[in-house]
Motif scaffolding. Structure first.
Motif, short mmCIF file in Angstrom:
data_model
loop_
_atom_site.label_atom_id
_atom_site.label_comp_id
_atom_site.label_asym_id
_atom_site.label_seq_id
_atom_site.Cartn_x
_atom_site.Cartn_y
_atom_site.Cartn_z
N ALA A 200 0.82 -1.21 0.00
CA ALA A 200 0.00 0.00 0.00
C ALA A 200 0.85 1.26 0.00
O ALA A 200 0.54 2.23 -0.70
CB ALA A 200 -0.93 -0.01 1.21
N VAL A 201 1.95 1.26 0.75
CA VAL A 201 2.82 2.44 0.80
C VAL A 201 3.52 2.64 -0.54
O VAL A 201 3.54 3.74 -1.10
CB VAL A 201 3.84 2.32 1.95
CG1 VAL A 201 4.86 3.45 1.89
CG2 VAL A 201 3.12 2.34 3.30
N GLN A 350 -13.63 -10.02 11.80
CA GLN A 350 -12.60 -10.69 10.99
C GLN A 350 -11.26 -9.94 11.03
O GLN A 350 -10.45 -10.05 10.12
CB GLN A 350 -13.09 -10.83 9.54
CG GLN A 350 -14.26 -11.78 9.38
CD GLN A 350 -14.70 -11.93 7.93
OE1 GLN A 350 -14.01 -11.51 7.00
NE2 GLN A 350 -15.87 -12.51 7.74
N ILE A 351 -11.00 -9.22 12.09
CA ILE A 351 -9.78 -8.41 12.17
C ILE A 351 -8.53 -9.28 12.09
O ILE A 351 -7.53 -8.90 11.47
CB ILE A 351 -9.78 -7.52 13.43
CG1 ILE A 351 -8.60 -6.55 13.39
CG2 ILE A 351 -9.80 -8.34 14.71
CD1 ILE A 351 -8.65 -5.48 14.47
N ASN A 352 -8.55 -10.47 12.69
CA ASN A 352 -7.38 -11.33 12.62
C ASN A 352 -7.17 -11.90 11.23
O ASN A 352 -6.03 -12.08 10.79
CB ASN A 352 -7.49 -12.46 13.66
CG ASN A 352 -7.31 -11.94 15.08
OD1 ASN A 352 -6.26 -11.45 15.45
ND2 ASN A 352 -8.37 -12.04 15.87
N GLN A 353 -8.26 -12.15 10.51
CA GLN A 353 -8.14 -12.59 9.12
C GLN A 353 -7.57 -11.47 8.27
O GLN A 353 -6.75 -11.71 7.37
CB GLN A 353 -9.50 -13.02 8.57
CG GLN A 353 -9.44 -13.62 7.16
CD GLN A 353 -8.64 -14.90 7.12
OE1 GLN A 353 -8.88 -15.81 7.92
NE2 GLN A 353 -7.69 -14.99 6.19
N ALA A 354 -7.99 -10.24 8.54
CA ALA A 354 -7.45 -9.09 7.82
C ALA A 354 -5.94 -8.99 8.02
O ALA A 354 -5.18 -8.74 7.07
CB ALA A 354 -8.13 -7.81 8.28
N ALA A 355 -5.49 -9.17 9.26
CA ALA A 355 -4.06 -9.12 9.54
C ALA A 355 -3.32 -10.22 8.80
O ALA A 355 -2.25 -10.00 8.21
CB ALA A 355 -3.82 -9.23 11.05
N LYS A 360 0.32 -11.97 4.41
CA LYS A 360 0.59 -12.87 3.28
C LYS A 360 0.71 -12.12 1.97
O LYS A 360 1.17 -12.67 0.97
CB LYS A 360 -0.52 -13.91 3.17
CG LYS A 360 -0.52 -14.97 4.27
CD LYS A 360 -1.44 -16.12 3.94
CE LYS A 360 -2.87 -15.66 3.73
NZ LYS A 360 -3.78 -16.80 3.45
N GLY A 361 0.27 -10.87 1.95
CA GLY A 361 0.30 -10.09 0.72
C GLY A 361 -0.94 -10.26 -0.13
O GLY A 361 -1.00 -9.75 -1.25
N ASP A 362 -1.95 -10.97 0.40
CA ASP A 362 -3.19 -11.18 -0.37
C ASP A 362 -4.05 -9.92 -0.40
O ASP A 362 -4.83 -9.72 -1.33
CB ASP A 362 -4.00 -12.33 0.23
CG ASP A 362 -3.29 -13.67 0.08
OD1 ASP A 362 -2.37 -13.76 -0.76
OD2 ASP A 362 -3.64 -14.62 0.81
N THR A 363 -3.93 -9.09 0.63
CA THR A 363 -4.66 -7.83 0.69
C THR A 363 -3.67 -6.70 0.84
O THR A 363 -2.79 -6.75 1.72
CB THR A 363 -5.65 -7.82 1.88
OG1 THR A 363 -6.61 -8.88 1.69
CG2 THR A 363 -6.38 -6.49 1.97
N LEU A 364 -3.79 -5.68 0.00
CA LEU A 364 -2.86 -4.57 0.05
C LEU A 364 -3.13 -3.66 1.24
O LEU A 364 -2.22 -3.30 1.99
CB LEU A 364 -2.94 -3.77 -1.26
CG LEU A 364 -2.39 -4.49 -2.49
CD1 LEU A 364 -2.84 -3.79 -3.76
CD2 LEU A 364 -0.86 -4.53 -2.42
N LYS A 365 -4.38 -3.26 1.41
CA LYS A 365 -4.73 -2.37 2.51
C LYS A 365 -6.08 -2.83 3.09
O LYS A 365 -7.13 -2.52 2.58
CB LYS A 365 -4.83 -0.92 2.04
CG LYS A 365 -5.39 0.06 3.07
CD LYS A 365 -4.63 0.03 4.41
CE LYS A 365 -3.24 0.57 4.30
NZ LYS A 365 -2.58 0.64 5.65
N PRO A 366 -6.04 -3.57 4.20
CA PRO A 366 -7.30 -3.94 4.86
C PRO A 366 -7.92 -2.72 5.53
O PRO A 366 -7.22 -1.88 6.11
CB PRO A 366 -6.87 -4.97 5.90
CG PRO A 366 -5.43 -5.28 5.62
CD PRO A 366 -4.88 -4.11 4.88
N ILE A 367 -9.23 -2.64 5.46
CA ILE A 367 -9.98 -1.64 6.23
C ILE A 367 -11.03 -2.39 7.05
O ILE A 367 -11.81 -3.18 6.51
CB ILE A 367 -10.65 -0.59 5.34
CG1 ILE A 367 -9.60 0.24 4.58
CG2 ILE A 367 -11.54 0.35 6.16
CD1 ILE A 367 -10.19 1.32 3.68
#
Length: 374
Positions: A200-201, A350-355, A360-367
């Motif tokens: 994301a950065v 699902q905050i732990n799934q977001a982390a 893992k790089g599957d999500t660029l920027k979780p919200i």
């Protein structure tokens, strides 16, 4: 509502987590404070490295530092915002030291104490569970909670015609990448830039380099999906650093010279060395990647000195949040800074799934969604 707000917060109780949802109470705002009903908050790499104690903040703690929400209550001395305003929460700072007053609040002389001290400057906290205090005030907000306390200084009023749930990452990750390019490095039109790390950065930096008019923009990463996204967002070239020598690639693309600017966002010392080695004469490398405390890097001093290269650390994109965040929102509204392409939403449960997906790089920027705006 009562003096205290009843909230749901994600608490880190021990090193390595997990984030555990708890029913907590949040104090009424003090004179210079603002109580915000959280709508959503971004999840940043810094949240995970504190969870894992790479940065040894006190536990138990409520993290989160990319919050967006609606002002619920304000302290007696607050004039900047009012109940009902939409706001983004950024880092906090003293506002009085020479660095704050010269337009560099991200380098406030009290930055660490105010943002990573685990509470207010007087040692108190605003969040409690069953009468026992939890550490909070992480980046002046601790936004992994349905209600959060910020100060008038680190809260930014934003326009209401853009989706509020999208805006939290502008408080840290997105503005760090974009600000590194536009504020810290000062990338100019016609120049060349390489982002080492296309999370994301790094992708925010690539979008900003395109805005600045850079004509050669190179993305370096090890994940093909990120490299593809980088090219969609403005990169003119992309290289997989796992299968190809990134320094050789950059030299080849630039006719043997190297690039004018690089940004290192991985926190990997070996990648930092590559970012330095990829610079042209008088080039500058910006460092935003955050490894564990005590991490050391090495480079050949002559490769830095003789070509006149520079290396500089960058915090929060060297931004003034009240100015920079609204600018990024305006650019987004005009379709010129499409950071929404980086995000994926998760319910708070699902905050732990977001982390996990982020690491893992599957999500660029979780919200993380908290409540709905009204």
């Amino acid at each position: 509502m009562s003096e205290q707000a009843q909230a749901r917060a994600a608490v880190v109780w021990k090193k390595g987590g997990p984030f555990q949802l708890e029913d907590v109470t949040v104090e009424a705002p003090r004179a210079d404070e603002v109580l915000v009903r959280m709508v959503a908050t971004g999840m940043c790499h810094t949240d995970m490295i504190v969870r894992d104690q790479f940065y040894p903040l006190p536990l138990p703690i409520v993290l989160g530092h990319e919050g967006a929400g609606v002002v619920e209550r304000v302290g007696d001395r607050v004039t900047k915002v009012a109940p009902g305003d939409h706001v983004v929460m950024a880092f906090t700072f003293c506002g009085k030291c020479d660095l704050c007053q010269s337009g560099h609040p991200a380098y406030c002389r009290e930055f660490y104490a105010r943002n990573m001290g685990g509470g207010r400057m007087d040692g108190s906290t605003a969040i409690q569970k069953e009468g026992k205090p939890l550490h909070d005030h992480f980046f002046g907000q601790s936004s992994f909670s349905t209600f959060a306390i910020a100060t008038e200084r680190n809260i930014v009023k934003v326009r209401k015609d853009v989706p509020l749930e999208l805006l939290g990452p502008l408080g840290c990750g997105i503005s760090t990448g974009a600000g590194a390019v536009l504020n810290s490095l000062g990338v100019k039109a016609g120049r060349s830039f390489a982002a080492f790390g296309s999370g994301a950065v790094g992708l925010s930096a690539i979008m900003a380099a395109r805005l600045a008019g850079a004509t050669t923009i190179i993305a370096v990463d090890t994940k093909p999906n990120r490299l593809q996204m980088a090219q969609e967002l403005g990169a003119t070239h992309a290289v997989n650093g796992q299968t190809e020598d990134a320094v050789e690639f950059i030299k080849r693309v630039t006719g043997g010279r190297g690039v004018d600017y690089t940004l290192e966002s991985t926190g990997n010392p070996k990648v930092l060395r590559q970012a330095i080695d990829s610079l042209d004469i008088l080039g500058t490398c910006g460092v935003v990647g955050a490894p564990p405390v005590g991490t050391e890097a090495s480079f050949d001093v002559n490769d830095l000195m003789i070509p006149g290269r520079s290396v500089r650390g960058i915090v929060e994109g060297d931004s003034v949040p009240d100015i920079f965040i609204p600018q990024l929102i305006d650019l987004y509204a005009q379709g010129r800074f499409p950071f929404d392409k980086l995000v994926r939403f998760y319910p708070m449960e699902q905050i732990n799934q977001a982390a996990k997906d982020s690491e893992k790089g599957d999500t660029l920027k979780p919200i993380i969604r908290m409540t709905r705006p009204t």
